[in-house]
Design a protein around this motif. Structure first.
Motif, PDB file in Angstrom:
ATOM      1  N   GLN A  13       0.814  -1.205   0.000  1.00  0.00           N
ATOM      2  CA  GLN A  13       0.000   0.000   0.000  1.00  0.00           C
ATOM      3  C   GLN A  13       0.855   1.266   0.000  1.00  0.00           C
ATOM      4  OE1 GLN A  13      -3.334   0.145  -0.049  1.00  0.00           O
ATOM      5  NE2 GLN A  13      -4.032   1.932   1.063  1.00  0.00           N
ATOM      6  N   ASP A  39       0.920  -6.442  -8.991  1.00  0.00           N
ATOM      7  CA  ASP A  39       1.456  -5.217  -9.568  1.00  0.00           C
ATOM      8  C   ASP A  39       2.835  -5.471 -10.175  1.00  0.00           C
ATOM      9  OD1 ASP A  39      -0.758  -3.831  -8.790  1.00  0.00           O
ATOM     10  OD2 ASP A  39       0.141  -3.009  -6.972  1.00  0.00           O
ATOM     11  N   ARG A 153      -3.993   4.208  -0.763  1.00  0.00           N
ATOM     12  CA  ARG A 153      -3.689   4.003  -2.185  1.00  0.00           C
ATOM     13  C   ARG A 153      -4.731   3.088  -2.816  1.00  0.00           C
ATOM     14  NH1 ARG A 153      -0.565   0.565  -5.620  1.00  0.00           N
ATOM     15  NH2 ARG A 153       0.130  -0.740  -3.884  1.00  0.00           N
ATOM     16  N   THR A 154      -4.850   1.869  -2.294  1.00  0.00           N
ATOM     17  CA  THR A 154      -5.807   0.914  -2.859  1.00  0.00           C
ATOM     18  C   THR A 154      -7.034   0.731  -1.975  1.00  0.00           C
ATOM     19  OG1 THR A 154      -4.702  -0.971  -1.821  1.00  0.00           O
ATOM     20  CG2 THR A 154      -3.961  -0.327  -4.028  1.00  0.00           C
ATOM     21  N   GLU A 292      -7.803   7.680  -6.129  1.00  0.00           N
ATOM     22  CA  GLU A 292      -7.160   6.404  -6.471  1.00  0.00           C
ATOM     23  C   GLU A 292      -7.794   5.229  -5.727  1.00  0.00           C
ATOM     24  OE1 GLU A 292      -2.667   4.491  -7.003  1.00  0.00           O
ATOM     25  OE2 GLU A 292      -2.941   6.308  -5.801  1.00  0.00           O
ATOM     26  N   PRO A 293      -8.048   5.329  -4.409  1.00  0.00           N
ATOM     27  CA  PRO A 293      -8.734   4.214  -3.748  1.00  0.00           C
ATOM     28  C   PRO A 293     -10.094   3.875  -4.349  1.00  0.00           C
ATOM     29  CG  PRO A 293      -7.772   5.677  -2.120  1.00  0.00           C
ATOM     30  CD  PRO A 293      -7.598   6.351  -3.448  1.00  0.00           C
ATOM     31  N   HIS A 296      -9.549   1.699  -7.452  1.00  0.00           N
ATOM     32  CA  HIS A 296      -9.218   0.321  -7.067  1.00  0.00           C
ATOM     33  C   HIS A 296     -10.442  -0.402  -6.518  1.00  0.00           C
ATOM     34  CE1 HIS A 296      -4.824   0.135  -7.602  1.00  0.00           C
ATOM     35  NE2 HIS A 296      -4.815   1.412  -7.277  1.00  0.00           N
ATOM     36  N   ARG A 300     -12.191  -3.904  -7.881  1.00  0.00           N
ATOM     37  CA  ARG A 300     -12.394  -5.087  -7.050  1.00  0.00           C
ATOM     38  C   ARG A 300     -13.859  -5.511  -7.030  1.00  0.00           C
ATOM     39  NH1 ARG A 300      -8.886  -2.210  -3.659  1.00  0.00           N
ATOM     40  NH2 ARG A 300     -10.599  -1.603  -2.277  1.00  0.00           N
TER      41      ARG A 300
END
Length: 326
Positions: A13, A39, A153-154, A292-293, A296, A300
């Motif tokens: 992360q 990644d 981040r994710t 960005e999160p 992602h 998902r």
């Protein structure tokens, strides 16, 4: 000056944007991990597949890296091994600790590195404190301790539980929980913003045998964070405020992430790291921090939308009981 840098971890992360930036700045970068993340590493990065507990882990010392960045050590025994392996074999050893080590509640509303590291509520934080204490006795290792706060981040920032399930509940028009009245200020930092001062500490003599936190200068309330997540998902947040003590009675495991961390105000003074790594800025608006999160998350959910289960049942039970109070 280009340095020979080893990331232990490197695809997580926080660490992945640090790897990217180190490469862009011209450092020779190697990454040591189990090689299980999807990644792809940036071009030019040397991938070394291995495990912290493997006998050949000690072979990493042979390269005499200028900087070793330890992102995946969480226990004192792992740090003790690193002290044994890297003492005298690297120019700088950077341990990623956590801003959750700071005392709860803090004695001052702005947290500095002088705030004591005392957290009696969360085993995770206590282990990080023990790691730090061990490092501080390592005279032969040129260590630097870095304490990130809530870095995104994710994953989406929530107070407890599974963030994907909380997001799915929002999308389905179901209530979500915020501990307390939701007015507590909380600091969120993008990983890409964290990377700038982190890499800026590489090779700095003033960073050796010292501790730095790296966070955003701006904080947001948990109510605003929840509402911003919902707005970016195109829905309206249905927030149910529940006292922290009540939540812990429903699930004692929440005492760590709540009383040991997110139930308290978290505002940080970053002047110390800026004085060594150089000035830096972070995204301040929640729309920018969460962009960005959210990307992602949507990826998902498209691939694997989490089904309803025990966590949903618990959240529903708590929300119904709290709402019944009027």
């Amino acid at each position: 000056m280009a340095l020979n840098v080893l990331f232990i971890g490197g695809t997580g992360q926080i660490s992945y944007p640090c790897v990217e930036l180190a490469v862009r700045q011209g450092h020779a970068v190697s990454v040591y991990n189990r090689g299980k993340r999807a990644d792809a590493l940036p071009a030019g990065v040397t991938s070394i597949v291995g495990d912290l507990a493997a006998p050949d882990y000690a072979d990493l010392a042979k390269a005499n890296y200028d900087v070793v960045c330890q992102f995946i050590a969480f226990t004192p025994d792992q740090i003790a091994r690193d002290i044994e392996v890297f003492s005298g074999h690297c120019g700088q050893y950077i341990f990623i600790s956590s801003a959750s080590v700071y005392e709860k509640p803090a004695r001052h509303y702005v947290i500095t590195e002088k705030t004591p590291a005392i957290n009696p509520y969360w085993a995770y934080s206590q282990a990080k404190i023990a790691c730090e204490d061990l490092l501080m006795t390592a005279d032969a290792l040129a260590w630097t301790i870095v304490r990130p706060s809530h870095t995104v981040r994710t994953g989406l920032p929530i107070m407890m539980g599974d963030s994907d399930i909380m997001a799915r509940r929002m999308l389905d028009g179901e209530p979500t929980i915020v501990a307390g009245d939701g007015s507590t200020p909380w600091t969120l930092t993008r990983s890409v913003d964290f990377a700038v001062p982190f890499v800026g500490l590489f090779g700095k003599a003033a960073a050796l045998k010292d501790i730095f936190h790296i966070t955003n200068d701006r904080a947001h309330t948990w109510n605003d964070i929840q509402k911003a997540i919902a707005a970016l998902l195109g829905v309206e947040a249905r927030i149910v405020h529940v006292p922290t003590d009540t939540l812990i009675r429903y699930n004692p495991d929440w005492i760590g992430p709540l009383v040991g961390d997110k139930a308290w105000t978290a505002i940080f003074d970053n002047s110390k790291v800026k004085g060594v790594a150089g000035d830096f800025t972070c995204a301040e608006s929640l729309e920018d921090i969460l962009a960005e999160p959210i990307v992602h998350l949507k990826q998902r959910l498209a691939a694997n939308r989490p089904p309803k289960g025990d966590f949903d049942a618990l959240v529903d039970r708590i929300c119904q009981a709290q709402s019944a109070l009027g």
